[in-house]
Design a protein around this motif. Structure first.
Motif, short mmCIF file in Angstrom:
data_model
loop_
_atom_site.label_atom_id
_atom_site.label_comp_id
_atom_site.label_asym_id
_atom_site.label_seq_id
_atom_site.Cartn_x
_atom_site.Cartn_y
_atom_site.Cartn_z
N HIS A 79 -8.34 -8.87 7.34
CA HIS A 79 -7.68 -7.66 7.26
C HIS A 79 -8.32 -6.74 6.72
CE1 HIS A 79 -4.10 -5.07 7.01
NE2 HIS A 79 -3.66 -6.79 7.55
N PRO A 80 -7.27 -5.19 6.94
CA PRO A 80 -8.96 -4.52 6.98
C PRO A 80 -7.82 -3.80 5.28
CG PRO A 80 -7.29 -3.52 8.38
CD PRO A 80 -7.55 -5.13 8.25
N LEU A 81 -6.74 -4.72 4.84
CA LEU A 81 -6.54 -4.36 3.49
C LEU A 81 -6.21 -4.82 1.96
CD1 LEU A 81 -2.73 -2.01 4.89
CD2 LEU A 81 -5.15 -1.30 3.42
N HIS A 82 -7.17 -6.06 3.07
CA HIS A 82 -7.81 -7.25 2.10
C HIS A 82 -6.14 -8.15 1.49
CE1 HIS A 82 -12.23 -6.48 1.90
NE2 HIS A 82 -11.36 -6.58 3.42
N PRO A 83 -5.48 -7.89 2.40
CA PRO A 83 -3.81 -8.53 1.50
C PRO A 83 -4.27 -10.44 0.33
CG PRO A 83 -4.16 -8.91 3.70
CD PRO A 83 -5.34 -8.17 3.50
N TYR A 84 -4.02 -9.85 -0.46
CA TYR A 84 -3.21 -11.44 -1.61
C TYR A 84 -3.02 -12.05 -0.55
CZ TYR A 84 -1.84 -15.03 -4.44
OH TYR A 84 -1.08 -15.89 -5.27
N THR A 85 -3.48 -13.52 -0.06
CA THR A 85 -2.99 -14.62 0.16
C THR A 85 -2.50 -15.75 -0.58
OG1 THR A 85 -5.14 -15.09 0.60
CG2 THR A 85 -4.59 -13.59 2.03
N TYR A 86 -3.48 -16.14 -1.28
CA TYR A 86 -3.35 -17.68 -2.63
C TYR A 86 -3.99 -17.39 -3.73
CZ TYR A 86 -6.53 -20.14 -0.68
OH TYR A 86 -8.06 -20.37 -0.62
N GLY A 118 9.06 -3.34 -2.20
CA GLY A 118 8.18 -2.80 -0.84
C GLY A 118 6.63 -2.71 -1.10
N ILE A 119 6.15 -3.77 -2.13
CA ILE A 119 4.44 -3.37 -2.48
C ILE A 119 4.12 -5.04 -2.55
CG2 ILE A 119 3.18 -3.45 -4.38
CD1 ILE A 119 4.75 -0.54 -3.12
N HIS A 120 2.80 -5.29 -2.10
CA HIS A 120 2.34 -5.62 -2.12
C HIS A 120 0.48 -5.39 -2.77
CE1 HIS A 120 1.46 -9.97 -0.67
NE2 HIS A 120 -0.23 -9.86 -0.35
N PHE A 121 -0.12 -6.34 -2.72
CA PHE A 121 -1.48 -6.24 -3.38
C PHE A 121 -2.92 -6.52 -2.86
CE2 PHE A 121 1.90 -7.01 -6.75
CZ PHE A 121 1.29 -5.22 -7.59
N GLY A 122 -3.30 -5.72 -2.87
CA GLY A 122 -4.75 -6.06 -1.66
C GLY A 122 -6.32 -5.57 -2.54
N GLU A 123 -7.22 -6.38 -2.57
CA GLU A 123 -8.52 -6.45 -2.98
C GLU A 123 -8.90 -4.54 -2.83
OE1 GLU A 123 -12.52 -6.04 -3.36
OE2 GLU A 123 -11.34 -5.93 -1.70
N HIS A 165 5.85 -3.35 4.38
CA HIS A 165 8.06 -3.17 5.52
C HIS A 165 7.27 -4.26 5.98
CE1 HIS A 165 8.18 0.41 2.98
NE2 HIS A 165 6.99 1.06 3.98
N ARG A 166 7.16 -5.75 5.99
CA ARG A 166 7.41 -6.88 7.20
C ARG A 166 8.24 -6.82 7.15
NH1 ARG A 166 2.95 -10.91 4.49
NH2 ARG A 166 4.06 -9.63 2.79
N GLN A 223 5.43 -5.99 11.44
CA GLN A 223 5.19 -7.43 11.22
C GLN A 223 3.53 -7.19 9.98
OE1 GLN A 223 4.15 -9.12 14.82
NE2 GLN A 223 6.19 -8.91 15.45
N ASP A 224 3.39 -6.15 9.77
CA ASP A 224 1.78 -5.94 9.28
C ASP A 224 2.12 -4.80 7.48
OD1 ASP A 224 -0.72 -6.27 8.71
OD2 ASP A 224 -1.93 -5.01 9.68
N PHE A 225 1.41 -5.05 6.74
CA PHE A 225 1.25 -4.18 5.28
C PHE A 225 0.57 -2.42 6.32
CE2 PHE A 225 -0.57 -8.04 4.50
CZ PHE A 225 0.63 -9.11 3.32
N GLY A 226 1.26 -1.94 4.62
CA GLY A 226 1.16 -1.02 5.17
C GLY A 226 1.95 0.53 5.01
N PRO A 227 1.44 1.64 5.87
CA PRO A 227 2.97 2.61 5.37
C PRO A 227 3.54 2.48 6.77
CG PRO A 227 0.99 3.48 6.47
CD PRO A 227 0.48 2.00 5.18
N LEU A 228 4.84 3.26 7.05
CA LEU A 228 5.29 2.96 8.23
C LEU A 228 4.74 3.68 8.74
CD1 LEU A 228 9.45 4.14 6.43
CD2 LEU A 228 8.15 1.63 7.37
N PRO A 229 4.64 3.20 10.77
CA PRO A 229 4.30 3.86 11.61
C PRO A 229 4.86 5.76 11.35
CG PRO A 229 5.65 1.91 12.58
CD PRO A 229 5.56 2.18 10.94
N GLU A 230 3.95 6.29 11.90
CA GLU A 230 4.32 7.52 12.32
C GLU A 230 5.64 7.76 14.06
OE1 GLU A 230 2.42 12.10 14.18
OE2 GLU A 230 1.23 10.40 13.06
N GLY A 231 6.59 8.17 13.17
CA GLY A 231 8.09 8.76 14.29
C GLY A 231 8.49 7.66 13.99
#
Length: 163
Positions: A10-17, A42-47, A58-59, A73-81
């Motif tokens: 994943h491009p944001l390298h989110p923590y999984t376990y 509202g925060i997850h951690f990524g490497e 915001h999943r 359905q994914d991590f990251g900022p709210l989509p544009e619009g």
């Protein structure tokens, strides 16, 4: 000692376990041996570069993107619009507003038909007031500002006389 795994696909390298780490070994390429920071709403951690960084989470949030329903359905900022507010319904076209205005006007005129019957017990003054009211209703679609709101609360209806 723990290995804290992240999704390196994943491009944001989110923590999984996390899992117990064997002493004397190196962490796998998709894990850090640094404890995760304290949880935040509202925060997850990524490497990133061997450190844990905050990524927006915001999943599961439902809203609208460019006035279309959207489920994140994914991590990251709210989509544009993005908007939490449903879009306004499209404005009615003028012809539809005039049709609604005329329908309500016709119903109000019809409600006074009984007063014009020859055998209805009504005085000359009241009958004149009813005729004036009915004419004002008929003239309404030609007034400046018509079709107003299509016969709703914003329409300047004439006052029905007491009979």
């Amino acid at each position: 000692m723990q290995n804290y795994y992240f999704d390196n696909t994943h491009p944001l390298h989110p923590y999984t376990y996390s899992m117990y780490a064997t002493p004397g070994t190196f962490p796998p390429l998709n894990a850090l041996r640094k404890e995760l920071p304290a949880e935040k709403d509202g925060i997850h951690f990524g490497e990133k570069d061997g450190e844990w960084v905050e990524i927006e989470d915001h999943r599961g949030k439902s809203g609208y993107v460019n006035d279309e329903p959207f489920l994140i359905q994914d991590f990251g900022p709210l989509p544009e619009g993005w908007s939490d507010t449903p879009p306004l319904p499209p404005p009615l076209i003028v012809e539809e507003l005039f049709e609604r205005l005329r329908n309500e006007r016709n119903a109000r005129v019809t409600a006074t038909d009984k007063y014009l019957l020859a055998d209805y017990p009504i005085g000359a003054e009241e009958l004149g007031n009813i005729r004036t009211y009915r004419q004002a209703l008929r003239d309404l679609p030609a007034q400046e500002g018509a079709p107003f709101d299509g016969g709703g609360d914003e329409t300047p209806w004439p006052e029905k006389p007491d009979v």
